[in-house]
Design an enzyme around this catalytic site. Sequence first.
Site, PDB file in Angstrom:
ATOM      1  N   HIS A  26      75.711  17.413  44.183  1.00  0.00           N
ATOM      2  CA  HIS A  26      74.321  17.786  43.916  1.00  0.00           C
ATOM      3  C   HIS A  26      74.176  18.789  42.769  1.00  0.00           C
ATOM      4  O   HIS A  26      73.072  19.218  42.469  1.00  0.00           O
ATOM      5  CB  HIS A  26      73.731  18.388  45.213  1.00  0.00           C
ATOM      6  CG  HIS A  26      72.255  18.537  45.193  1.00  0.00           C
ATOM      7  ND1 HIS A  26      71.384  17.474  44.960  1.00  0.00           N
ATOM      8  CD2 HIS A  26      71.460  19.628  45.381  1.00  0.00           C
ATOM      9  CE1 HIS A  26      70.134  17.908  45.020  1.00  0.00           C
ATOM     10  NE2 HIS A  26      70.156  19.209  45.263  1.00  0.00           N
ATOM     11  N   SER A  36      67.029  19.920  41.627  1.00  0.00           N
ATOM     12  CA  SER A  36      66.740  19.793  43.055  1.00  0.00           C
ATOM     13  C   SER A  36      65.264  20.072  43.354  1.00  0.00           C
ATOM     14  O   SER A  36      64.386  19.431  42.781  1.00  0.00           O
ATOM     15  CB  SER A  36      67.676  20.721  43.841  1.00  0.00           C
ATOM     16  OG  SER A  36      67.703  20.404  45.203  1.00  0.00           O
ATOM     17  N   ASP A  89      75.539  12.036  46.316  1.00  0.00           N
ATOM     18  CA  ASP A  89      74.720  13.233  46.504  1.00  0.00           C
ATOM     19  C   ASP A  89      74.241  13.282  47.951  1.00  0.00           C
ATOM     20  O   ASP A  89      73.427  12.462  48.373  1.00  0.00           O
ATOM     21  CB  ASP A  89      73.531  13.196  45.541  1.00  0.00           C
ATOM     22  CG  ASP A  89      72.745  14.494  45.513  1.00  0.00           C
ATOM     23  OD1 ASP A  89      72.886  15.292  46.460  1.00  0.00           O
ATOM     24  OD2 ASP A  89      71.990  14.702  44.551  1.00  0.00           O
TER      25      ASP A  89
END
Length: 268
Positions: free
Chosen positions: A247, A96, A219
């Site tokens: 995610h 991320s 996602d």
Amino acid sequence: MTVDVLVRNNVNVLGTGSQTIMFAHGFGCDQDMWRHIVPAFFEQYRVVLFDYVGSGKSQINYYDALKYNDLHGYAQDVLEIMEVLELRDVIFVGHSVSSMIGMLASIQAPHLFKNIVMLGPSPRYLNDLPHYYGGFERRDIDELLEMMQLNFIGWASYLAPIVMQNPERKHLTEELEKSFCSRDPHIARQFAEVTFLSDCRIELDLVSVPTLILQCSDDSIAPVEVGDYLHSHLKNSRLTQMNARGHYPHLSEPGETIRLIKDYLASA
């Protein structure tokens, strides 16, 4: 005051290999989130794990609201860890927001990096239509930040199932919610604001390190359009679409995540 970087960031070095691979956790998490992934790399790699200041078992007294009001503050810490451990040619795996943190660090010191693996990355979460789709409007982020401020526990229980995207596996959502709740609310809110309002698009052209972009299915944080955008703007990048939903593929589908990283490194 001399900063003990390894204590500050709760750095752990594992494995027996000569090549270094560093795993960097995302927002609301800590290095424990990699526990299903890292054993597969112990034999071949020297594995470096750490927590950002304010996360996990890092030393919270080192938290500096001014320094960490920008992703570059976190990138500086990554470089300091590499410097103290005297690392070179590091394979950096970032989940991320850590994808962008690692990228920013690589722009400052490209000689320290061999490859970057981005797991669910986004250079900008806010839409900038018609030219860019990031998935969020400004009001979405403002509401999220307000919820964090007013009801932190409520925010965690609201967001966890949305970003995990595996409703039939409740233990995954519960683990993520617990991780969110274990953060200091003030630090978590600032990190969320820095993350969701960041814009790293202009830096993409400056990246020289070969990069793998792992794009997750369904996602809610980094939609397919974001992966395509990154691939088209990052030189020497490879985009791979994962079967993993949500995610957090390193939690929900560790086997696939390991395989795709290893396949890339074997051919890099």
